[in-house]
Motif scaffolding. Structure first.
Motif, mmCIF file in Angstrom:
data_model
loop_
_atom_site.group_PDB
_atom_site.id
_atom_site.type_symbol
_atom_site.label_atom_id
_atom_site.label_comp_id
_atom_site.label_asym_id
_atom_site.label_seq_id
_atom_site.Cartn_x
_atom_site.Cartn_y
_atom_site.Cartn_z
ATOM 1 N N MET A 1 -7.742 -4.156 -9.952
ATOM 2 C CA MET A 1 -7.708 -4.030 -8.507
ATOM 3 C C MET A 1 -8.695 -2.945 -8.095
ATOM 4 O O MET A 1 -8.753 -1.912 -8.719
ATOM 5 N N PHE A 3 -10.091 -0.462 -5.030
ATOM 6 C CA PHE A 3 -9.767 0.037 -3.719
ATOM 7 C C PHE A 3 -11.047 0.422 -3.032
ATOM 8 O O PHE A 3 -11.935 0.984 -3.637
ATOM 9 N N ILE A 17 -8.312 1.944 3.296
ATOM 10 C CA ILE A 17 -8.650 1.439 1.957
ATOM 11 C C ILE A 17 -8.582 -0.088 1.809
ATOM 12 O O ILE A 17 -7.970 -0.730 2.597
ATOM 13 N N PHE A 21 -7.510 -7.117 -5.637
ATOM 14 C CA PHE A 21 -6.714 -7.338 -6.813
ATOM 15 C C PHE A 21 -7.410 -8.178 -7.910
ATOM 16 O O PHE A 21 -7.914 -9.218 -7.615
ATOM 17 N N MET A 202 8.194 6.437 -4.014
ATOM 18 C CA MET A 202 6.744 6.502 -3.768
ATOM 19 C C MET A 202 6.409 7.745 -2.934
ATOM 20 O O MET A 202 5.457 8.468 -3.228
ATOM 21 N N MET A 240 8.695 -11.859 -4.032
ATOM 22 C CA MET A 240 7.966 -12.906 -4.767
ATOM 23 C C MET A 240 8.925 -13.910 -5.393
ATOM 24 O O MET A 240 8.603 -15.081 -5.526
ATOM 25 N N ALA A 256 8.951 -5.769 -16.421
ATOM 26 C CA ALA A 256 7.562 -6.244 -16.533
ATOM 27 C C ALA A 256 6.776 -5.831 -15.280
ATOM 28 O O ALA A 256 5.619 -5.408 -15.358
ATOM 29 N N ASN A 268 -6.384 3.230 -13.280
ATOM 30 C CA ASN A 268 -6.964 3.989 -12.159
ATOM 31 C C ASN A 268 -7.332 5.405 -12.603
ATOM 32 O O ASN A 268 -8.405 5.911 -12.301
ATOM 33 N N VAL A 330 5.082 -12.210 -15.967
ATOM 34 C CA VAL A 330 4.453 -12.886 -14.814
ATOM 35 C C VAL A 330 4.896 -14.337 -14.699
ATOM 36 O O VAL A 330 5.182 -14.821 -13.602
HETATM 37 C C1 LIG Z 1 6.780 -9.597 -13.291
HETATM 38 C C2 LIG Z 1 5.561 -8.979 -12.732
HETATM 39 C C3 LIG Z 1 4.536 -8.566 -13.680
HETATM 40 C C4 LIG Z 1 5.486 -8.835 -11.406
HETATM 41 C C5 LIG Z 1 4.373 -8.256 -10.687
HETATM 42 C C6 LIG Z 1 4.834 -7.091 -9.857
HETATM 43 C C7 LIG Z 1 3.767 -6.530 -8.995
HETATM 44 C C8 LIG Z 1 3.396 -7.247 -7.777
HETATM 45 C C9 LIG Z 1 3.224 -5.367 -9.330
HETATM 46 C C10 LIG Z 1 2.202 -4.721 -8.500
HETATM 47 C C11 LIG Z 1 1.572 -3.625 -9.227
HETATM 48 C C12 LIG Z 1 0.574 -2.921 -8.350
HETATM 49 C C13 LIG Z 1 -0.432 -3.707 -7.633
HETATM 50 C C14 LIG Z 1 0.625 -1.599 -8.266
HETATM 51 C C15 LIG Z 1 -0.270 -0.788 -7.433
HETATM 52 C C16 LIG Z 1 -0.821 0.264 -8.310
HETATM 53 C C17 LIG Z 1 -1.667 1.275 -7.628
HETATM 54 C C18 LIG Z 1 -3.053 1.298 -8.088
HETATM 55 C C19 LIG Z 1 -1.131 2.152 -6.746
HETATM 56 C C20 LIG Z 1 -1.906 3.155 -6.027
HETATM 57 C C21 LIG Z 1 -1.371 4.442 -5.810
HETATM 58 C C22 LIG Z 1 -1.923 5.773 -5.593
HETATM 59 O O1 LIG Z 1 -2.891 6.084 -6.569
HETATM 60 P P1 LIG Z 1 -4.175 6.933 -6.305
HETATM 61 O O2 LIG Z 1 -3.980 7.739 -5.075
HETATM 62 O O3 LIG Z 1 -4.497 7.605 -7.572
HETATM 63 O O4 LIG Z 1 -5.204 5.801 -6.093
HETATM 64 P P2 LIG Z 1 -6.306 5.635 -4.973
HETATM 65 O O5 LIG Z 1 -7.328 6.661 -5.290
HETATM 66 O O6 LIG Z 1 -5.620 5.855 -3.661
HETATM 67 O O7 LIG Z 1 -6.771 4.226 -5.158
HETATM 68 C C23 LIG Z 1 -1.625 3.507 -4.787
HETATM 69 C C24 LIG Z 1 -2.841 3.514 -4.003
HETATM 70 C C25 LIG Z 1 -0.331 3.351 -3.955
HETATM 71 C C26 LIG Z 1 -0.419 2.328 -2.854
HETATM 72 C C27 LIG Z 1 -0.303 0.956 -3.358
HETATM 73 C C28 LIG Z 1 -0.746 -0.108 -2.654
HETATM 74 C C29 LIG Z 1 -1.372 -0.002 -1.339
HETATM 75 C C30 LIG Z 1 -0.586 -1.452 -3.249
HETATM 76 C C31 LIG Z 1 0.525 -2.192 -2.578
HETATM 77 C C32 LIG Z 1 0.465 -3.580 -3.062
HETATM 78 C C33 LIG Z 1 1.423 -4.496 -2.797
HETATM 79 C C34 LIG Z 1 2.644 -4.206 -2.042
HETATM 80 C C35 LIG Z 1 1.256 -5.871 -3.270
HETATM 81 C C36 LIG Z 1 1.401 -6.034 -4.744
HETATM 82 C C37 LIG Z 1 1.260 -7.450 -5.055
HETATM 83 C C38 LIG Z 1 0.408 -8.010 -5.944
HETATM 84 C C39 LIG Z 1 0.355 -9.455 -6.004
HETATM 85 C C40 LIG Z 1 -0.480 -7.268 -6.862
#
Ligand SMILES: CC(C)=CCC/C(C)=C/CC/C(C)=C/CC/C(C)=C/[C@@H]1[C@@H](COP(=O)(O)OP(=O)(O)O)[C@]1(C)CC/C=C(\C)CC/C=C(\C)CCC=C(C)C
Ligand SMILES: [Mn+2]
Length: 399
Positions: A1, A3, A17, A21, A202, A240, A256, A268, A330
């Motif tokens: 993914m 950002f 941001i 994905f 979070m 989901m 998972a 990351n 998944v």
């Molecule tokens: C059974 C199975 C495997 C199910 C799948 C479950 C699922 C959907 C898991 C999602 C995992 C995921 C996408 C995690 C996000 C990880 C992430 C990179 C979080 C970042 C945090 C802060 O980090 P940092 O500040 O160091 O990073 P930046 O410099 O800011 O980039 C986050 C940025 C927190 C915020 C997270 C989001 C905005 C992502 C929210 C996403 C969703 C709600 C949708 C997830 C759905 C899918 C299909 C991936």
């Protein structure tokens, strides 16, 4: 993914941001991986028994949240089974005018996703309309939360502001949203069995990030990764959905999902070592750095030495093990939800390949997945998403 920073404006602050994905019967096997399993390099024959005795304090805390979320889902399912009318979501009882406002709120969440997380948005288009908009609402809340500490106003954000954000969260779960984007989330959490704890966690992770710039060991880092990313998995799976033909335990699917969040965040962190060091932050376990003969100074100096390469190989191996744990879950998801998850998993995993291709120089080079590789990952993710819950994805190298 990937950002990519842009902005959107939820009062009272700004956010920004893009996310890009970037054996079926898991039965009683719990999909989570312990620190001990990682250290031994493989899961034990009976991971569940093993885990019971080897959970670290962070893992123990996280497992309680996983168990609570899984129990909520199981409870809803058994209620549905008892009820004659099987419904996807709870019935809407809100008046028509509010319904229109709500529609507008969801449309706005969709616009935010479409603008800031294009590939992910595309992936959600395969889901039922109810589910896709619920995922958008969760996405928008996560992004706004991250933006509090990472956005343009981050320097003005105090712990009190995060407390207020948490009060707002409690209000959302009480059905008292503050603004229109909150209203979409309030509706989502009223319709799906989503627990508030991952959301609180979070915010806790963001709190921790404001005061902590070093992690003594993996246990501390694991907790941070859970808070800011593992939580996303726990928030998303209730929406989901788990395939009705899945034989896996609900808890194993949540483990998972947790693993995917942890794997993404570890990736990351490895990608951003140089960038974080310039902000005087090191999201790497201090004891492991020391074990490889490395110190903060080596990181601040940005030296790609043999010691650094060996350290990085070890860290990449750990991230891959969390991805492998995630893969096991998944195909247990509802079929319409699998594509975006596979896509995010394949895209993010390739960042690790890119780190290797860069000869572990994450100080001066940014690991990324090229456009063609990204494009090719989408049909690959689609093909994987067709796999029914009972098949075993030998293709991806685990049994
Ligand atoms: C059974 C199975 C495997 C199910 C799948 C479950 C699922 C959907 C898991 C999602 C995992 C995921 C996408 C995690 C996000 C990880 C992430 C990179 C979080 C970042 C945090 C802060 O980090 P940092 O500040 O160091 O990073 P930046 O410099 O800011 O980039 C986050 C940025 C927190 C915020 C997270 C989001 C905005 C992502 C929210 C996403 C969703 C709600 C949708 C997830 C759905 C899918 C299909 C991936
Ligand atoms: Mn962030």
């Amino acid at each position: 993914m990937n950002f990519c920073v842009k902005w959107l404006n939820p009062p009272p602050q700004t956010l920004v941001i893009i996310i890009n994905f970037g054996d079926k019967d898991m039965g009683r096997t719990n999909a989570s991986m312990t620190k001990a399993q990682y250290e031994s390099g493989v899961a034990t024959e009976d991971p569940l028994d093993h885990q019971r005795s080897t959970f670290s304090s962070s893992e123990q805390k996280v497992q309680e949240v996983v168990a609570k979320q899984a129990a909520m889902v199981d409870e809803l399912q058994s209620r549905r089974r008892r009820s004659a009318a099987v419904q996807d979501v709870r019935p809407d009882l809100i008046p028509v005018s509010s319904q229109e406002l709500l529609e507008e709120a969801y449309v706005r969440c969709g616009e935010v996703c479409a603008e800031y997380a294009k590939t992910f948005y595309l992936g959600t288009k395969l889901m039922t309309p109810e589910r896709q908009r619920a995922i958008w609402a969760i996405y928008v809340w996560c992004r706004r939360t991250d933006e509090l500490v990472d956005g343009p106003n981050a320097s003005r954000i105090t712990p009190t502001a995060l407390d207020r954000w948490e009060d707002r969260l409690e209000d959302i779960f009480q059905g008292q949203p503050y603004d229109m984007l909150d209203a979409a989330l309030a509706d989502t959490v009223a319709k799906y069995p989503v627990d508030i704890q991952p959301f609180r966690d979070m915010i806790d992770g963001m709190r921790m990030d404001m005061v902590k710039s070093r992690y003594a060991n993996f246990d501390e880092l694991y907790l941070y990764c859970y808070d800011v990313a593992g939580t996303v998995g726990l928030m998303s799976v209730p929406v989901m959905g788990i395939s009705s033909s899945s034989k896996a335990t609900t808890e194993s699917v949540y483990n998972a999902a947790l693993a995917l969040g942890i794997a993404n965040q570890l990736t990351n962190i490895l990608r951003d070592v140089g960038e974080d060091a310039r902000r005087k932050r090191i999201y790497l376990p201090q004891d492991e750095l020391a074990r490889f003969g490395l110190s903060d100074e080596d990181i601040f100096a940005g030296r790609v030495t043999e010691k650094w390469r060996a350290f990085m190989r070890d860290q990449i191996k750990r991230a891959r093990m969390f991805f492998a744990e995630a893969e096991k879950g998944v195909m247990e998801l509802d079929k319409d939800s699998r594509w975006p998850v596979w896509a995010s998993l394949l895209l993010y995993q390739q960042i690790l390949d890119s780190l290797e291709a860069n000869d572990y120089d994450n100080f001066t080079k940014r690991a990324y997945v090229g456009k063609w590789k990204k494009l090719l990952s989408l049909p690959a993710a689609y093909a994987l998403a067709l796999m029914p819950p009972t098949s075993s994805p030998k293709l991806l190298g685990f049994s």
